[in-house]
Each structure stands twice: as C-alpha cells, then as structure tokens.
Design an enzyme around this catalytic site. Structure first.
Site, PDB file in Angstrom:
ATOM      1  N   ARG A   5      45.305  42.039  31.936  1.00  0.00           N
ATOM      2  CA  ARG A   5      45.675  43.175  32.368  1.00  0.00           C
ATOM      3  C   ARG A   5      47.077  43.057  33.199  1.00  0.00           C
ATOM      4  O   ARG A   5      47.396  41.896  33.402  1.00  0.00           O
ATOM      5  CB  ARG A   5      44.729  43.954  33.562  1.00  0.00           C
ATOM      6  CG  ARG A   5      44.482  42.994  34.618  1.00  0.00           C
ATOM      7  CD  ARG A   5      43.911  43.760  35.599  1.00  0.00           C
ATOM      8  NE  ARG A   5      43.335  42.936  36.982  1.00  0.00           N
ATOM      9  CZ  ARG A   5      43.920  42.130  37.539  1.00  0.00           C
ATOM     10  NH1 ARG A   5      45.498  42.615  37.631  1.00  0.00           N
ATOM     11  NH2 ARG A   5      43.693  41.563  38.775  1.00  0.00           N
ATOM     12  N   GLY A   6      47.833  44.159  33.507  1.00  0.00           N
ATOM     13  CA  GLY A   6      48.897  44.020  34.407  1.00  0.00           C
ATOM     14  C   GLY A   6      48.352  43.854  35.864  1.00  0.00           C
ATOM     15  O   GLY A   6      47.233  43.732  36.274  1.00  0.00           O
ATOM     16  N   ASP A   8      48.792  41.853  39.591  1.00  0.00           N
ATOM     17  CA  ASP A   8      48.649  40.468  40.455  1.00  0.00           C
ATOM     18  C   ASP A   8      47.157  40.131  40.701  1.00  0.00           C
ATOM     19  O   ASP A   8      46.328  40.348  39.674  1.00  0.00           O
ATOM     20  CB  ASP A   8      49.702  40.409  41.424  1.00  0.00           C
ATOM     21  CG  ASP A   8      49.948  38.888  41.864  1.00  0.00           C
ATOM     22  OD1 ASP A   8      49.223  38.105  42.171  1.00  0.00           O
ATOM     23  OD2 ASP A   8      51.134  38.666  41.537  1.00  0.00           O
ATOM     24  N   ILE A   9      46.819  39.527  41.860  1.00  0.00           N
ATOM     25  CA  ILE A   9      45.316  39.214  42.013  1.00  0.00           C
ATOM     26  C   ILE A   9      44.710  40.062  42.834  1.00  0.00           C
ATOM     27  O   ILE A   9      45.361  40.747  43.743  1.00  0.00           O
ATOM     28  CB  ILE A   9      45.358  37.642  42.913  1.00  0.00           C
ATOM     29  CG1 ILE A   9      44.123  37.005  42.876  1.00  0.00           C
ATOM     30  CG2 ILE A   9      45.886  37.996  44.141  1.00  0.00           C
ATOM     31  CD1 ILE A   9      44.210  35.695  42.895  1.00  0.00           C
ATOM     32  N   TYR A  14      40.370  41.534  44.180  1.00  0.00           N
ATOM     33  CA  TYR A  14      39.087  41.155  44.399  1.00  0.00           C
ATOM     34  C   TYR A  14      38.072  42.275  43.814  1.00  0.00           C
ATOM     35  O   TYR A  14      38.447  43.362  44.159  1.00  0.00           O
ATOM     36  CB  TYR A  14      38.758  40.855  45.964  1.00  0.00           C
ATOM     37  CG  TYR A  14      37.549  40.978  46.289  1.00  0.00           C
ATOM     38  CD1 TYR A  14      36.830  39.942  46.059  1.00  0.00           C
ATOM     39  CD2 TYR A  14      36.777  42.055  46.895  1.00  0.00           C
ATOM     40  CE1 TYR A  14      35.077  39.810  46.606  1.00  0.00           C
ATOM     41  CE2 TYR A  14      35.364  42.048  47.448  1.00  0.00           C
ATOM     42  CZ  TYR A  14      34.699  40.796  47.145  1.00  0.00           C
ATOM     43  OH  TYR A  14      33.427  41.030  47.334  1.00  0.00           O
ATOM     44  N   ILE A  57      45.211  49.158  40.591  1.00  0.00           N
ATOM     45  CA  ILE A  57      44.973  49.622  39.380  1.00  0.00           C
ATOM     46  C   ILE A  57      45.782  48.529  38.527  1.00  0.00           C
ATOM     47  O   ILE A  57      46.811  48.316  38.991  1.00  0.00           O
ATOM     48  CB  ILE A  57      45.454  51.065  39.173  1.00  0.00           C
ATOM     49  CG1 ILE A  57      44.947  52.071  39.710  1.00  0.00           C
ATOM     50  CG2 ILE A  57      45.885  51.492  37.791  1.00  0.00           C
ATOM     51  CD1 ILE A  57      45.378  53.436  39.984  1.00  0.00           C
ATOM     52  N   GLY A  58      45.030  48.209  37.684  1.00  0.00           N
ATOM     53  CA  GLY A  58      45.816  47.382  36.572  1.00  0.00           C
ATOM     54  C   GLY A  58      45.112  47.358  35.169  1.00  0.00           C
ATOM     55  O   GLY A  58      44.090  47.468  35.138  1.00  0.00           O
ATOM     56  N   GLY A  63      41.368  48.901  34.318  1.00  0.00           N
ATOM     57  CA  GLY A  63      41.307  50.084  35.122  1.00  0.00           C
ATOM     58  C   GLY A  63      41.863  49.898  36.405  1.00  0.00           C
ATOM     59  O   GLY A  63      42.516  49.630  36.865  1.00  0.00           O
ATOM     60  N   CYS A 113      47.284  42.040  45.307  1.00  0.00           N
ATOM     61  CA  CYS A 113      48.135  42.697  44.295  1.00  0.00           C
ATOM     62  C   CYS A 113      49.521  42.122  44.670  1.00  0.00           C
ATOM     63  O   CYS A 113      50.490  42.680  44.405  1.00  0.00           O
ATOM     64  CB  CYS A 113      48.265  44.197  44.410  1.00  0.00           C
ATOM     65  SG  CYS A 113      46.311  44.695  44.024  1.00  0.00           S
TER      66      CYS A 113
END
Length: 492
Positions: free
Chosen positions: A350-351, A353-354, A356, A424-425, A436, A454
């Site tokens: 997905r797009g 960053d990180i 949880y 959201i990613g 999602g 993120c």
C-alpha cells in the site's frame, strides 16, 4: 433543481378510511395519495423538505431520503407537521433547521414537548426552530426562499417561492401583490381540493385553474387533492396541457432547458458490494484473503467480466505495517525489541508510511472496482475520508482533512492539538483497490509510541473513546460505519 412530490393528498389521504367511492377503490397508483409534501434537491445536491406530513416515514423510504438540509413549514395543521418526530433517524446527532412562522414554532414546541424540554427524551430529533416572516426572504442552503402570505380560510399561512418555483398549499385566497410576485414563476405547485363544489378553506380545482391564469399560466401541478377530485386518468383528459394532476412520485425538473414532468425513479447504485465482517482475525490471514479477492477481481477485468466488490471489516492482534514508500526510521525500536513484545512488522504494497493495527480498531479493506463507481483513485480516497468524517459526526466529533496528508484528523490547523483518528493507505491496479483504512475506536494508543505514525513525529493520535471519555460499543460502531459506506458509495 428537482422537485419530487412525495405526497399529493389532502388531510385524510386517498383512499379515505371507511370510504368505498370509485376513487378510493381505484387500483391506479396515481389515485393513491399520501398527505402533501415536496422534496427539493438543488443543483448543489442540497435537500429541502416543504411540509413534513404524517406519512413522512413512508415517503422517505420510497424516495431514499437519508439526509435533509432544511424543512419549510406552511402552517401547523397535523397533516403538514405530523411527521416531524420521524426526522429523528436523520437528525438525532446533528441539528436540522425548521423554518416557520412563530405561531407554528410555538405549536411544534407544545406538540413535541419531549423534544424541547430542558432534558429532551433520548434519541429525539435535534430540531433548530427558525422564525420566518411573510415577505422577508431568507437563505437556505444555496437558495433564496421568499415566504408568501396566503389565506387558508380565516387562517393566515405561508406559501414559498424558491427561485422560479413556487409552492402553495391549503390556499383559499391570495392577495394581488402576492400574485404579482408569482408572475416570474415557471413552475407552480398549487392546491385544488375537488373540482367544483365550494369549500370554506380550500380552493377548488376550477379556482386553482383561475389562479394559475392570473399568475400567467406557468407549468403547474395540482396538489392536496381529495377523493372528490376526478380519477387521475379522467383528470388528464380535462386539464389544459400546462396543468398536471399531481400524484405521489411525480418529479418536476426545472433548468435552463425548460421544465420536465416525469415519474420519480429512486436512485439505483451503479454497483453493490458484498460486506464481510471478519471479526478478530490475524493480519496475515486477512492479507491473504484480500490478496485473493484482489487478484480474482483483476482476473475478472482481464477476462471482461464484472468483478465483485467486497468490503472487509477486521480487528487485528497488535501488528505494524510499513507501506512501500515508508521509511524504516519511523519505527522507533529494533526488530528484536518488536519480537520481544510479540509484535510483527509487515512490509506491504500500500501507499503511506508506518502504522499500527490492533484490538479496538476497525481496519477496513474495500476491494472495489473504481470503474464501476465512476471515480478515480483520488476521489476514492476522498470518499473513504468522507465516510469516516460522516461516521464520527454521529458522535459529535468534527473530522477534517489535512493538507498534504491522507486520513481523517481532529483540529488539523491547530499546532499542538492536531491528532489523527483514522489512517488511510491503499493500493490500486487496473482500478481495483486493496488495503484501506484503520479507524481508532477503542484502540490502546500506547502502541503508537513505538512509531512515528504515518511518518509524522509532531502530530498526535486519538480514538473515538479517547475523545468521548468512554469505551464505545465496537459492534455498533462497525454497523454504523458499514451503513455510512452503503449510503455514500450507493449514491455514486
């Protein structure tokens, strides 16, 4: 502007209880009339209801009404206000403006005393009562509304002129100056109780035709019809071409092309989706499931078959996920430390960053064919954000977008107070989506201290329960969120 006649009948409706006349026995749907009410949908999509009849619930289900921007009331008689309590499912969590004269507002306060007392009964509609005065225009949504004084026998009531459309119901008499004001109308809804026999407080159809002529013969629709009016089909044969016999479900469209009268057609979604509540499920198992659904959908597109749209709601054990363009330095502890805490890190496609995922969080994975919905990836992400914004509004929380960052935020423009409630990613290929959103409901927010969520180190994270100070019914929130998805994506 679209005008949908939700109800076209007088106070007793048609058929009338206990009557066996030929109109009441008619099997023609046009002769079956609920109490009069009109729904206006503006060019900007705003919805304005004129009068809220005792049949509003039935009318709203027919027309698919799930939101309103304002209600205009003509007077206080029960057949015009009897459905106000049924607005509770539309406005129990946010105020809905109701416009009427002061005496009408006073009557509503008395009638709905349990709504307006100091401690309102739980779940009642949040109605904001707004006084209207004749001949004093006011703004509603993107329209100017002009209240007109008309007489309902001896009772002064209101008609409304909105742009080039006017609505007059329960009228017996109207002054010459109001007739003059109406001469710029191209579309008129006007009452006619029965054909010829005089009535002390309502126009007859013949009198309505005369009034229409005084106004300048605009395209007109007769409303507030009783069982003493002609059968619909007979009515069509005797009325002039520019005057229409109103019926429940008539729609009038007024624009620069002219006026079109047609049957209202309830909206049908371009594409339905299958909803699956996966409950508590391991992240790896959920990832395997979405990848299978995703690859099956892509394969269907390659074979020119229509893919099935699927919405998965999951709740995971504690896990961290890193998007394909994410930065590992936003993970604030080593993999060995993660292992000691029994937290896995997944590198995914997905797009973003990180982030949880864990208990108390709704993680949603729409596997949607965006071409079926007629939207692109950017609009899709905005739609996901809007679904979350609409959901948390139910809880009195104002979700917003933040420039340069996806997801839903609280106070995005207030330094030191900005906090994210939903990440959201997504991934998209051949217009098929996967991954999602992650909405914090009852989430343990301490886990976010292990990362720069993120990729942001200067912004906080929050949850619905943190904002409200109490744990939420997780199952109920999922049901509410799925209903928001069904409404918003169904409207495309």
């Amino acid at each position: 502007m679209r005008c949908i006649l939700l109800g076209s009948g007088t106070s007793t409706g048609v058929p009338e209880v206990g009557c066996h006349c030929r109109v009441c026995r008619s099997e023609d749907r046009h002769d079956k009339r609920t109490r009069t009410s009109l729904l206006i949908i503006t060019d900007a999509g705003k919805r304005i209801l004129i009068d809220c009849s005792p049949d509003f619930r039935q009318q709203a289900l027919f027309a698919g009404i799930d939101s309103l921007d304002a209600v205009l009331l003509t007077h206080e008689h029960f057949d015009h206000v009897g459905g106000l309590d049924d607005l509770r499912t539309i406005c129990w969590h946010r105020e809905l403006a109701v416009y009427a004269e002061q005496n009408v507002l006073d009557s509503i306060r008395d009638r709905l005393h349990y709504v307006f007392r100091k401690n309102p009964y739980p779940g009642t509609p949040l109605l904001k009562l707004c006084e209207v005065k004749p001949d004093m225009p006011f703004q509603v949504a993107d329209l100017t509304v002009e209240p007109l004084r008309i007489m309902h026998g001896r009772l002064p009531i209101l008609g409304y002129k909105i742009g080039e459309m006017a609505f007059l119901t329960d009228m017996k008499d109207i002054a010459a100056e109001e007739i003059e004001c109406l001469k710029s109308c191209r579309l008129l809804f006007i009452n006619g109780l029965r054909y010829r026999k005089e009535h002390p407080s309502h126009q007859t159809i013949e009198q309505a035709i005369d009034t229409i002529g005084q106004i300048g013969n605009p395209e007109s629709v007769l409303i507030h019809l009783s069982h003493h009016a002609p059968l619909h089909q007979e009515h069509l044969e005797i009325l002039p071409p520019h005057i229409h016999s109103g019926y429940d479900g008539l729609e009038a469209i007024i624009d620069e092309k002219g006026i079109r009268i047609k049957d209202f057609e309830p909206h049908v979604s371009r594409s339905e989706y299958h909803y699956q509540d996966c409950g508590r499920i391991g992240y790896e198992s959920a990832l395997t499931l979405q990848r299978k659904l995703f690859h099956d959908a892509v394969a269907d597109k390659l074979e020119n078959r229509k893919p099935q749209n699927t919405l998965l709601f999951c709740e995971h054990e504690p896990v961290l996920t890193l998007g394909k363009h994410g930065h590992e330095e936003n993970l604030l502890l080593s993999e060995s430390e993660l292992k000691s805490r029994d937290i896995r890190l997944f590198h995914i496609e997905r797009g973003g960053d990180i982030t949880y995922h864990g208990p108390g969080q709704i993680t949603g994975y729409p596997i949607f064919d965006l071409e079926q919905y007629g939207i692109g990836l950017r609009s899709y992400i905005e739609m996901l954000e809007q679904c979350i914004i609409d959901l948390i509004a139910i809880f009195g929380l104002k979700g917003e977008r933040s420039a340069g960052a996806s997801g839903v935020w609280l106070d995005p423009d207030i330094p030191g107070r900005t906090r994210k409630i939903c990440a959201i990613g997504v991934k998209s290929s051949r217009h098929i989506t996967m991954h999602g959103f992650a909405l914090n409901v009852n989430t343990d927010l301490d886990y976010f201290k292990l990362i720069n969520p993120c990729g942001f180190s200067d912004r906080g994270v929050t949850s619905i329960s943190r904002e409200l100070g109490r744990e939420q019914d997780f199952i109920l929130v999922k049901q509410q969120l799925e209903a928001v998805f069904r409404r918003n994506f169904g409207a495309l």
